[in-house]
Write a protein that holds these residues in place. Structure first.
Motif, PDB file in Angstrom:
ATOM      1  N   VAL A 209       0.842  -1.202   0.000  1.00 43.56           N
ATOM      2  CA  VAL A 209       0.000   0.000   0.000  1.00 43.56           C
ATOM      3  C   VAL A 209       0.872   1.247   0.000  1.00 43.56           C
ATOM      4  CG1 VAL A 209      -1.769   1.283   1.264  1.00 43.56           C
ATOM      5  CG2 VAL A 209      -1.879  -1.217   1.147  1.00 43.56           C
ATOM      6  N   THR A 210       1.871   1.281   0.876  1.00 43.22           N
ATOM      7  CA  THR A 210       2.776   2.430   0.915  1.00 43.22           C
ATOM      8  C   THR A 210       3.610   2.509  -0.356  1.00 43.22           C
ATOM      9  OG1 THR A 210       2.880   2.336   3.329  1.00 43.22           O
ATOM     10  CG2 THR A 210       4.643   3.524   2.214  1.00 43.22           C
ATOM     11  N   GLN A 211       4.048   1.361  -0.858  1.00 46.10           N
ATOM     12  CA  GLN A 211       4.830   1.328  -2.097  1.00 46.10           C
ATOM     13  C   GLN A 211       4.045   1.967  -3.239  1.00 46.10           C
ATOM     14  OE1 GLN A 211       7.945  -0.293  -2.305  1.00 46.10           O
ATOM     15  NE2 GLN A 211       8.258   0.167  -4.461  1.00 46.10           N
ATOM     16  N   ASP A 212       2.783   1.592  -3.373  1.00 49.85           N
ATOM     17  CA  ASP A 212       1.953   2.140  -4.448  1.00 49.85           C
ATOM     18  C   ASP A 212       1.768   3.644  -4.266  1.00 49.85           C
ATOM     19  OD1 ASP A 212      -0.140   1.523  -6.707  1.00 49.85           O
ATOM     20  OD2 ASP A 212      -1.204   2.775  -5.250  1.00 49.85           O
ATOM     21  N   TYR A 213       1.569   4.074  -3.026  1.00 53.87           N
ATOM     22  CA  TYR A 213       1.397   5.511  -2.769  1.00 53.87           C
ATOM     23  C   TYR A 213       2.651   6.286  -3.184  1.00 53.87           C
ATOM     24  CZ  TYR A 213       1.464   9.889  -0.203  1.00 53.87           C
ATOM     25  OH  TYR A 213       1.592  11.212   0.125  1.00 53.87           O
ATOM     26  N   LEU A 214       3.828   5.808  -2.783  1.00 56.60           N
ATOM     27  CA  LEU A 214       5.067   6.515  -3.108  1.00 56.60           C
ATOM     28  C   LEU A 214       5.325   6.531  -4.606  1.00 56.60           C
ATOM     29  CD1 LEU A 214       7.785   5.640  -0.436  1.00 56.60           C
ATOM     30  CD2 LEU A 214       6.947   7.899  -1.088  1.00 56.60           C
ATOM     31  N   GLU A 215       5.074   5.422  -5.264  1.00 55.36           N
ATOM     32  CA  GLU A 215       5.276   5.384  -6.712  1.00 55.36           C
ATOM     33  C   GLU A 215       4.356   6.371  -7.414  1.00 55.36           C
ATOM     34  OE1 GLU A 215       4.832   1.302  -7.792  1.00 55.36           O
ATOM     35  OE2 GLU A 215       6.771   0.706  -6.943  1.00 55.36           O
ATOM     36  N   SER A 216       3.138   6.508  -6.930  1.00 56.64           N
ATOM     37  CA  SER A 216       2.200   7.469  -7.512  1.00 56.64           C
ATOM     38  C   SER A 216       2.664   8.899  -7.266  1.00 56.64           C
ATOM     39  CB  SER A 216       0.801   7.269  -6.925  1.00 56.64           C
ATOM     40  OG  SER A 216       0.291   5.987  -7.246  1.00 56.64           O
ATOM     41  N   LEU A 217       3.184   9.164  -6.070  1.00 51.81           N
ATOM     42  CA  LEU A 217       3.656  10.504  -5.744  1.00 51.81           C
ATOM     43  C   LEU A 217       4.865  10.869  -6.600  1.00 51.81           C
ATOM     44  CD1 LEU A 217       3.487  13.035  -4.047  1.00 51.81           C
ATOM     45  CD2 LEU A 217       4.727  11.852  -2.221  1.00 51.81           C
ATOM     46  N   ILE A 218       5.789   9.943  -6.762  1.00 44.14           N
ATOM     47  CA  ILE A 218       6.959  10.217  -7.592  1.00 44.14           C
ATOM     48  C   ILE A 218       6.547  10.395  -9.053  1.00 44.14           C
ATOM     49  CG2 ILE A 218       9.056   9.151  -8.528  1.00 44.14           C
ATOM     50  CD1 ILE A 218       9.648   8.132  -5.718  1.00 44.14           C
TER      51      ILE A 218
END
Length: 508
Positions: A94-103
């Motif tokens: 969940v956090t991985q997906d959030y960070l990838e979206s933010l980047i």
């Protein structure tokens, strides 16, 4: 457990032992794509390859026309594999997906074109983020604890992307009149050696950002920091974040450095916040304007709750206290309380609360998928499958839900699990956890040779190249026993490539 699974590995003294070569044609997608660093334009044409006879690698192009070399990309990927082998990783889809979206939101404004950025999460409470040549960005759980808002986090990530776009690693070693690639390899290896010292301090040194490479050229490193600040400030503003958040982040860092005296976090040692740096950023931020971001900032606070719980997993009450003291939105506090309840075995009440939050905030996909993971961790396999499928009907391809669906199907329908995870591996060829699950699905569904092949891919992605080559030997024997000539051919191709990865390091 409702918290993400953690992968903690021993920190040991090591050197780089893996470098990447070109993929071999004719392999299944998930067998060659971990090595396919090509970048394509909107028409699907390959761009960025510097040598048509070699691997098609991405051109990490900046606004001033600088580009990362093939060797830098290979070196960064090799370093990431060794880092995975020796650092405490934080496995949280969940956090991985959030960070990838933010980047992805920041990337178009960072001077990096359509470069492929690989994100890795580190289970450490230390304030830190780092960027490595070739497009690797890492984030400590501790950064979420320090950054109280999404814009603050975005300011740090934008700064690190600025380092990448300006190729500060390569420029730093070039100014020192050293051969660029061998020097970068040595310094990156040193980062891993430093990690062998153990503890958060060792991890912090291992993940020191580009400015740390210039400790003997302080004035020059300050220039790099200023460049990264300016690019990062512009990028975050164009992406819809308040530029003043970078100023506030710097002020908070100054306070932390003052309170901790001579022993501040490694991030502050490699990114010193001077008065001139703060003044320059403040002046530029005042001259920039930004429209209100349409993004729901609550998403960040939910992710921050997950990070705090990862940091305080032995005493979840501390995570809850921190959110309360920081004045976090009530929804994020309820979310954290539900995760804590689930860890305490109160799955029913936790699911009710997450479902209520999902109804109140229907646009936040991480709420229903969190409930699905909670159901899975509570042993409610069928419910986890149903929740994951429901989520995917609304958001086809959503990675956290797809991965959970594949993992849950291992308990009910291994053949379907294989199909789900095989498709996910094609989309995420650099994700070792996906290959771990794929190998299990292959074994359970009678695809023994492909299971060993998937296991070999997982091993090479985590820096265990020798073990990966041995695993290919097992795969070959199984494929020959099964009379599977197609698998035998693929395995032979991968063995040749794996041997190339190992030998390619000699160039560095």
């Amino acid at each position: 457990m409702t918290m993400p699974r953690r992968i903690t590995r021993c920190l040991i003294v090591c050197t780089l032992s893996l470098a990447l070569a070109s993929p071999v044609s004719g392999q299944p997608q998930w067998n060659n794509r971990p090595l396919d660093f090509s970048v394509r334009d909107s028409a699907g044409h390959d761009i960025g390859a510097e040598d048509s006879s070699g691997p098609a690698l991405p051109s990490l192009t900046s606004s001033v026309g600088q580009a990362a070399s093939n060797e830098e990309v290979q070196l960064g990927r090799a370093w990431l594999r060794q880092f995975r082998a020796h650092a405490p990783l934080w496995d949280d889809p969940v956090t991985q997906d959030y960070l990838e979206s933010l980047i992805a939101r920041l990337l178009p404004h960072s001077g990096l074109g359509n470069a492929k950025i690989l994100v890795t999460l580190v289970e450490s409470p230390t304030l830190n983020a780092f960027a490595v040549p070739g497009g690797v960005v890492g984030v400590n759980a501790g950064l979420f604890a320090f950054a109280e808002g999404e814009a603050a986090l975005a300011s740090v990530l934008a700064h690190e992307l600025g380092h990448l776009s300006q190729r500060h690693y390569a420029r730093g070693v070039a100014r020192a009149e050293q051969t660029q690639i061998p020097a970068m390899a040595a310094m990156l290896a040193g980062m891993l050696i430093a990690a062998g010292g153990g503890g958060d301090a060792g991890i912090g040194v291992a993940m020191g950002s580009q400015a740390a490479l210039l400790q003997d050229q302080l004035a020059y490193s300050r220039r790099f920091e200023q460049e990264a600040d300016r690019i990062g400030l512009q990028a975050m503003t164009e992406a819809g974040f308040d530029p003043m958040a970078m100023v506030e982040m710097f002020r908070a860092m100054q306070r932390m450095a003052s309170l901790q005296g001579g022993n501040p976090p490694e991030f502050l040692l490699s990114h010193p916040v001077t008065e001139s740096r703060l003044s320059d950023t403040l002046d530029r931020a005042r001259r920039l304007s930004v429209e209100a971001s349409p993004r729901d900032a609550l998403a960040y606070h939910l992710i921050r709750a997950r990070a705090l719980l990862a940091i305080h997993d032995r005493d979840p009450g501390q995570a809850a206290t921190r959110l309360t003291e920081d004045g976090a939105p009530q929804a994020s506090q309820r979310y954290l309380a539900a995760l804590i309840d689930a860890d305490a075995g109160k799955a029913d009440s936790a699911l009710r609360e997450l479902d209520a939050l999902a109804r109140e905030h229907p646009d936040l996909a991480m709420l229903p998928v969190s409930a699905a993971y909670l159901a899975f961790d509570a042993g409610r396999i069928d419910e986890a499958i149903e929740r994951s499928r429901r989520q995917l009907r609304f958001m086809p391809g959503y990675v956290p839900a797809t991965r959970l669906l594949g993992e849950a199907l291992l308990q009910r329908d291994p053949d379907e699990a294989w199909r789900v995870l095989d498709e996910l591996a094609n989309r995420r060829p650099e994700d070792p956890q996906v290959f771990t699950l794929l190998a299990e699905a292959a074994g359970r569904s009678g695809r023994e040779a492909l299971g060993h092949l998937a296991r070999a891919e997982q091993l090479q992605l985590t820096g265990h190249i020798d073990a990966a080559i041995r695993q290919l030997g097992v795969a070959k024997r199984v494929a020959e026993r099964e009379g599977n000539t197609r698998a035998t051919t693929r395995i032979a191709q991968r063995r040749e490539a794996f041997l190339g990865y190992r030998e390619a390091l000699e160039r560095f």
